[in-house]
Design a protein around this motif. Structure first.
Motif, PDB file in Angstrom:
ATOM      1  N   LEU B 190       0.911  -1.247  -0.350  1.00 51.08           N
ATOM      2  CA  LEU B 190      -0.052   0.182   0.042  1.00 51.08           C
ATOM      3  C   LEU B 190       0.904   1.218  -0.131  1.00 51.08           C
ATOM      4  CD1 LEU B 190      -2.200  -0.945   3.125  1.00 51.08           C
ATOM      5  CD2 LEU B 190      -2.907  -1.480   0.599  1.00 51.08           C
ATOM      6  N   THR B 191       0.306   2.197  -0.712  1.00 50.07           N
ATOM      7  CA  THR B 191       1.059   3.287  -0.352  1.00 50.07           C
ATOM      8  C   THR B 191      -0.204   4.392   0.253  1.00 50.07           C
ATOM      9  OG1 THR B 191       2.440   3.128  -2.357  1.00 50.07           O
ATOM     10  CG2 THR B 191       2.291   5.582  -1.245  1.00 50.07           C
ATOM     11  N   GLU B 192       0.209   4.994   1.107  1.00 49.83           N
ATOM     12  CA  GLU B 192      -1.216   5.683   1.820  1.00 49.83           C
ATOM     13  C   GLU B 192      -1.080   6.971   1.809  1.00 49.83           C
ATOM     14  OE1 GLU B 192      -1.291   5.714   6.263  1.00 49.83           O
ATOM     15  OE2 GLU B 192      -3.528   6.471   6.273  1.00 49.83           O
ATOM     16  N   VAL B 193      -1.866   7.490   0.695  1.00 52.02           N
ATOM     17  CA  VAL B 193      -2.374   8.779   0.257  1.00 52.02           C
ATOM     18  C   VAL B 193      -3.682   9.894   0.841  1.00 52.02           C
ATOM     19  CG1 VAL B 193      -2.545  10.666  -1.795  1.00 52.02           C
ATOM     20  CG2 VAL B 193      -1.288   8.365  -2.023  1.00 52.02           C
ATOM     21  N   LEU B 194      -3.413  11.105   0.952  1.00 54.23           N
ATOM     22  CA  LEU B 194      -3.633  12.364   2.115  1.00 54.23           C
ATOM     23  C   LEU B 194      -3.252  13.247   0.777  1.00 54.23           C
ATOM     24  CD1 LEU B 194      -2.703  10.564   5.203  1.00 54.23           C
ATOM     25  CD2 LEU B 194      -5.191  11.363   5.303  1.00 54.23           C
ATOM     26  N   HIS B 195      -5.044  13.742   0.161  1.00 52.21           N
ATOM     27  CA  HIS B 195      -4.030  14.406  -0.544  1.00 52.21           C
ATOM     28  C   HIS B 195      -5.647  15.424  -0.786  1.00 52.21           C
ATOM     29  CE1 HIS B 195      -2.500  17.826  -3.581  1.00 52.21           C
ATOM     30  NE2 HIS B 195      -3.076  17.126  -4.387  1.00 52.21           N
ATOM     31  N   GLU B 196      -6.144  16.824  -0.385  1.00 49.53           N
ATOM     32  CA  GLU B 196      -6.768  17.710  -1.162  1.00 49.53           C
ATOM     33  C   GLU B 196      -8.100  17.158  -0.287  1.00 49.53           C
ATOM     34  OE1 GLU B 196      -6.346  18.516  -5.028  1.00 49.53           O
ATOM     35  OE2 GLU B 196      -5.350  19.928  -4.994  1.00 49.53           O
ATOM     36  N   GLY B 197      -8.160  16.385   1.085  1.00 50.13           N
ATOM     37  CA  GLY B 197      -9.636  16.127   1.777  1.00 50.13           C
ATOM     38  C   GLY B 197      -9.564  14.144   0.507  1.00 50.13           C
ATOM     39  N   ARG B 198      -9.803  14.346  -0.728  1.00 54.34           N
ATOM     40  CA  ARG B 198      -8.838  12.471  -0.158  1.00 54.34           C
ATOM     41  C   ARG B 198      -8.204  11.883   0.323  1.00 54.34           C
ATOM     42  NH1 ARG B 198      -8.503   9.958  -6.106  1.00 54.34           N
ATOM     43  NH2 ARG B 198      -9.303   8.372  -5.138  1.00 54.34           N
ATOM     44  N   ALA B 230       1.232   8.945  -6.337  1.00 54.92           N
ATOM     45  CA  ALA B 230       1.642   8.005  -5.188  1.00 54.92           C
ATOM     46  C   ALA B 230       3.300   7.060  -4.959  1.00 54.92           C
ATOM     47  CB  ALA B 230       0.914   7.110  -4.424  1.00 54.92           C
ATOM     48  N   GLU B 231       3.797   7.592  -6.051  1.00 57.74           N
ATOM     49  CA  GLU B 231       5.413   7.106  -6.368  1.00 57.74           C
ATOM     50  C   GLU B 231       6.242   8.710  -5.964  1.00 57.74           C
ATOM     51  OE1 GLU B 231       5.811   5.259 -10.467  1.00 57.74           O
ATOM     52  OE2 GLU B 231       5.500   3.464  -9.314  1.00 57.74           O
ATOM     53  N   ASN B 232       5.534   9.291  -6.410  1.00 59.77           N
ATOM     54  CA  ASN B 232       6.944  10.513  -6.075  1.00 59.77           C
ATOM     55  C   ASN B 232       6.612  11.115  -4.334  1.00 59.77           C
ATOM     56  OD1 ASN B 232       6.750  11.579  -8.623  1.00 59.77           O
ATOM     57  ND2 ASN B 232       4.703  12.758  -8.900  1.00 59.77           N
ATOM     58  N   ALA B 238      12.511   9.721   0.302  1.00 58.91           N
ATOM     59  CA  ALA B 238      14.022   8.788   0.125  1.00 58.91           C
ATOM     60  C   ALA B 238      14.902  10.313   0.295  1.00 58.91           C
ATOM     61  CB  ALA B 238      13.373   8.483  -1.407  1.00 58.91           C
ATOM     62  N   LYS B 239      14.107  11.500  -0.422  1.00 58.51           N
ATOM     63  CA  LYS B 239      15.027  13.009  -0.189  1.00 58.51           C
ATOM     64  C   LYS B 239      15.290  13.021   0.668  1.00 58.51           C
ATOM     65  CE  LYS B 239      14.099  14.107  -4.609  1.00 58.51           C
ATOM     66  NZ  LYS B 239      12.611  14.662  -5.751  1.00 58.51           N
ATOM     67  N   HIS B 240      14.505  12.682   2.345  1.00 57.64           N
ATOM     68  CA  HIS B 240      14.925  13.551   3.377  1.00 57.64           C
ATOM     69  C   HIS B 240      14.752  11.909   4.395  1.00 57.64           C
ATOM     70  CE1 HIS B 240      11.790  16.183   1.594  1.00 57.64           C
ATOM     71  NE2 HIS B 240      12.814  17.046   2.161  1.00 57.64           N
ATOM     72  N   MET B 241      15.660  11.055   4.045  1.00 56.73           N
ATOM     73  CA  MET B 241      16.011  10.408   5.300  1.00 56.73           C
ATOM     74  C   MET B 241      17.479  10.890   6.252  1.00 56.73           C
ATOM     75  SD  MET B 241      15.763   7.274   4.834  1.00 56.73           S
ATOM     76  CE  MET B 241      14.136   7.328   3.193  1.00 56.73           C
ATOM     77  N   GLY B 242      16.765  10.765   7.780  1.00 60.26           N
ATOM     78  CA  GLY B 242      17.611  11.454   8.931  1.00 60.26           C
ATOM     79  C   GLY B 242      19.108  10.800   8.905  1.00 60.26           C
ATOM     80  N   ARG B 243      19.106   9.778   8.737  1.00 58.36           N
ATOM     81  CA  ARG B 243      20.664   9.619   8.797  1.00 58.36           C
ATOM     82  C   ARG B 243      21.279   8.560   6.810  1.00 58.36           C
ATOM     83  NH1 ARG B 243      19.797  11.291  13.279  1.00 58.36           N
ATOM     84  NH2 ARG B 243      20.854  10.626  15.116  1.00 58.36           N
ATOM     85  N   SER B 244      22.106   8.965   7.303  1.00 57.28           N
ATOM     86  CA  SER B 244      22.531   8.333   6.040  1.00 57.28           C
ATOM     87  C   SER B 244      24.283   7.547   6.022  1.00 57.28           C
ATOM     88  CB  SER B 244      23.556   9.091   4.645  1.00 57.28           C
ATOM     89  OG  SER B 244      24.450  10.208   4.771  1.00 57.28           O
ATOM     90  N   LEU B 245      24.324   6.256   5.054  1.00 63.30           N
ATOM     91  CA  LEU B 245      25.990   5.613   5.515  1.00 63.30           C
ATOM     92  C   LEU B 245      26.421   5.276   4.687  1.00 63.30           C
ATOM     93  CD1 LEU B 245      27.577   3.641   7.709  1.00 63.30           C
ATOM     94  CD2 LEU B 245      25.193   1.728   7.106  1.00 63.30           C
ATOM     95  N   ASP B 246      27.591   5.459   4.299  1.00 56.07           N
ATOM     96  CA  ASP B 246      28.650   5.366   2.972  1.00 56.07           C
ATOM     97  C   ASP B 246      28.979   3.525   2.525  1.00 56.07           C
ATOM     98  OD1 ASP B 246      30.525   4.886   1.032  1.00 56.07           O
ATOM     99  OD2 ASP B 246      31.465   6.811   1.610  1.00 56.07           O
ATOM    100  N   VAL B 247      28.108   2.936   2.364  1.00 58.11           N
ATOM    101  CA  VAL B 247      28.715   2.017   2.332  1.00 58.11           C
ATOM    102  C   VAL B 247      29.500   1.291   1.104  1.00 58.11           C
ATOM    103  CG1 VAL B 247      26.006   0.921   2.610  1.00 58.11           C
ATOM    104  CG2 VAL B 247      26.792   1.248   0.583  1.00 58.11           C
TER     105      VAL B 247
END
Lengths: 288, 383
Positions: B190-198, B230-232, B238-247
């Motif tokens: 599932l991707t949960e979408v809350l947008h413009e009242g929907r 939903a994909e957006n 993905a752009k707002h991760m609190g942490r990052s790790l160089d693997v």
């Protein structure tokens, strides 16, 4: 999503490998003050015993617990299972009190084995300390049964004191009968001891083997094996001809309790016998 | 609206009410339905009877050594990230009896524990958690021996995954390439979408079982615009991760630095409390305990979660191999990020961030790895 499971159960084990099989103590023999060998026969009389030199079993003493103990018997015998252990912990102390007729739970055999058939035609040098000789005893049985396939066989063995030397009679018999070079050293000796005194590793430098065509088998305290590897390297024995038996805490012996982790692997399934190049990244590092 | 069979590769749209109907079908089919709930001030995976039991309108705030629930401004059902515990507690129970033994006249019998197969439905499994399940599958099912308990619980699971449309303060699945979009290992996602009242869910189908379940409830087909929207949302998370790790080359980097001074420094802060191993969705270590009753004639063996942070863990004849916090922390972190790759061909870390959130002193695996990498001496880097 459900998952696909397709593994086969290795032979000789229950469908649930955590359930011990019952064996009966057939014979108990004192080796030294605190070390003893006991022979086990399966309660299910039809079960054939099969293991490879270097492998171990998980032995359960009723109500006390379960410990990994290497198999020390003759791999050619299919009717009896032998283990040699020193009584140091709660379980091995309880084991030491077992008498013929008593029962014990067995899971196994587990783990990797010493390279033997693969190394025909070479010199073999076996370096061992203390109770570390127990998992090498099946190797000696194996070698003595086909002595002609190997060149020199040298056993360098260190014990605490002359009275702590394991399998003394067998070693003497094999030495006399099969051209087995045995050099024993003890940490301390009373008067009357005419052999070597001191640690085992200096014996490597003078031992009669051809480093360019030798396989080394090591089992004993980690510090002993560390110095033995250094001595073997000095003589030019390559990493991939040195084998060591490692030891770590073990609970499941099946590869998933995590206790026996040793760096990149699990001693219960990748070991206990490792080729040195498999563990060179962590060997000798403290507390790994 | 009459239920209609979805086309296998297309997405569907479900309303919250329709999602509830889906849960009811699972319950009717004898699934034990488990999902996020609010308990003891945290999101905890537990039994859910309907969508009413889900944490509607709650979110979480996670940071090093910090976890807080907060009210959202909407009624999102999955508006948070990973719960306090992972799903492993259901497939790999924290404590269980393996067998009993009875002795009489000096002889004993071992009686294996009888177990019923379970039929779990996990609702709201995150992408990182799907990866964690597949990693534990490798440990318990794909080695030389199969763990019968894990197998029993794992075989019949129905998984409804949820994509993360927001990232937590300790999340780094994007670095570990395990999320935030659920990739594989689910029946429905599932991707949960809350947008413009929907308020609705875009549903992807992962398996035939998922398609079959979806066909039991009324739903609409998703439009291309619905799916793109939903994909957006997920891409934005993905752009707002609190942490990052160089693997990049992390296994070799850690092997090179097995004697790095940073292990001593982290040991000064580490309490060896084992919280990180308990909350980690991939940590699999266990111990066994042998018990007897007072008569000495009845014995039992139990298996319990264990941790490499205990001193007993590495005990062999008379002492422990790893007795210092330095060696225990090093074992844990090197296992996750280096040894695991040798052992199972995959990293043991999925980037869920639980070990950071639930560490009482806020030790951060991403920070430790970064400091070790930055502090590599040229000699060790060359080696």
């Amino acid at each position: 999503m459900a998952t696909m499971i397709e593994n086969e159960v290795p032979q000789g084990l229950n469908a649930d490998p955590m359930i011990p099989q019952l064996y009966r103590v057939d014979r108990v023999r004192d080796e030294t003050d605190d070390t003893f060998t006991f022979s086990l026969v399966p309660e299910n009389g039809e079960a054939k015993i099969s293991f490879l030199p270097g492998q171990f079993n998980m032995l359960y003493v009723f109500g006390t617990g379960e410990v990994p103990i290497s198999i020390s018997g003759n791999p050619a015998l299919t009717s009896v299972l032998e283990h040699t252990t020193r009584s140091v912990g709660i379980v091995t102390k309880a084991m030491c009190l077992l008498k013929p007729g008593d029962q014990i739970g067995v899971r196994g055999p587990f783990g990797s084995h010493w390279p033997l058939n693969e190394e025909n035609g070479r010199d073999l040098v076996i370096i061992s300390g203390g109770i570390g000789l127990a998992p090498l005893r099946p190797v000696l049985y194996f070698l003595m049964a086909q002595r002609e396939k190997y060149r020199k066989i040298v056993l360098l063995y260190g014990a605490r004191a002359p009275e702590d030397i394991l399998f003394k009679k067998e070693l003497e018999r094999w030495r006399g009968k099969f051209d087995l070079e045995v050099q024993v050293t003890v940490d301390r000796a009373a008067s009357g001891w005419r052999g070597n005194v001191g640690v085992v590793t200096p014996l490597v430098a003078r031992a009669p083997f051809d480093p360019s065509n030798t396989v080394a088998l090591l089992c004993g305290p980690e510090v002993m094996m560390r110095f033995a590897v250094m001595e073997l390297q000095k003589r030019g024995v390559p990493h991939d001809r040195i084998y060591l038996s490692m030891e770590r805490n073990m609970k499941c012996a099946l590869g998933y309790c995590g206790h026996c982790q040793y760096g990149p692997g699990f001693v219960c399934k990748d070991g206990p016998v490792y080729r040195f190049d498999q563990i060179v990244s962590v060997f000798g590092k403290s507390e790994v | 609206m009459t239920p209609k069979a979805p086309r296998f590769n297309n997405c569907a749209v479900l309303s919250p009410q329709q999602l509830d109907q889906l849960l009811q079908v699972l319950i009717k089919r004898d699934y034990e339905v488990l999902g996020p709930t609010i308990r003891e001030g945290a999101v905890v995976y537990d039994h859910v009877g309907s969508t009413k039991d889900l944490p509607a309108g709650w979110t979480d705030e996670q940071a090093g050594g910090k976890y807080r629930l907060k009210r959202r401004e909407d009624d999102a059902l999955f508006g948070f990230v990973g719960g306090a515990h992972s799903w492993k507690k259901f497939v790999f129970p924290p404590a269980m009896r393996l067998w009993q033994a009875h002795r009489s006249n000096g002889l004993f019998q071992i009686v294996p524990e009888t177990r019923k197969a379970t039929k779990f439905a996990f609702i709201g499994v995150r992408a990182c958690e799907l990866h964690a399940l597949s990693i534990q599958d490798k440990v318990f099912l794909k080695g030389p021996y199969v763990d019968t308990v894990y197998k029993l619980h794992r075989e019949n699971i129905f998984i409804v995954a949820v994509d993360c449309v927001q990232a937590g303060g300790t999340c780094f699945c994007a670095s570990m390439n395990t999320g935030p979009k659920a990739g594989a290992g689910f029946d429905l996602a599932l991707t949960e979408v809350l947008h413009e009242g929907r308020h609705h869910f875009i549903v992807r189908i992962g398996t035939k079982a998922g398609a079959d379940l979806l066909s039991q409830v009324a739903h609409e087909e998703a439009t291309a615009a619905d799916v793109e929207f939903a994909e957006n949302l997920v891409a934005e998370a993905a752009k707002h991760m609190g942490r990052s790790l160089d693997v990049n080359g992390i296994k070799e980097m850690l092997y090179r630095n097995i004697e790095h001074v940073r292990w001593d420094q982290v040991a000064d802060r580490c309490l060896s409390c084992s919280n990180c191993t308990m909350v980690c969705p991939t940590c699999f270590c266990s111990t066994v305990e042998d018990l007897t009753d007072l008569s000495g004639q009845q014995a039992e063996r139990w298996r319990k979660w264990d941790s490499c942070f205990t001193t007993d863990f590495s005990y062999i004849h008379g002492s422990s191999v790893r007795s210092t916090p330095r060696s225990k922390y090093r074992q844990w972190m090197m296992h996750k990020l280096a040894y695991w790759i040798d052992q199972f061909g995959i990293s043991g870390c999925v980037g869920c961030g639980r070990c950071i959130t639930w560490c009482p002193v806020g030790i951060d695996i991403t920070e430790e790895a970064r400091v070790i990498r930055e502090g590599e001496t040229p000699a060790s880097a060359a080696g």
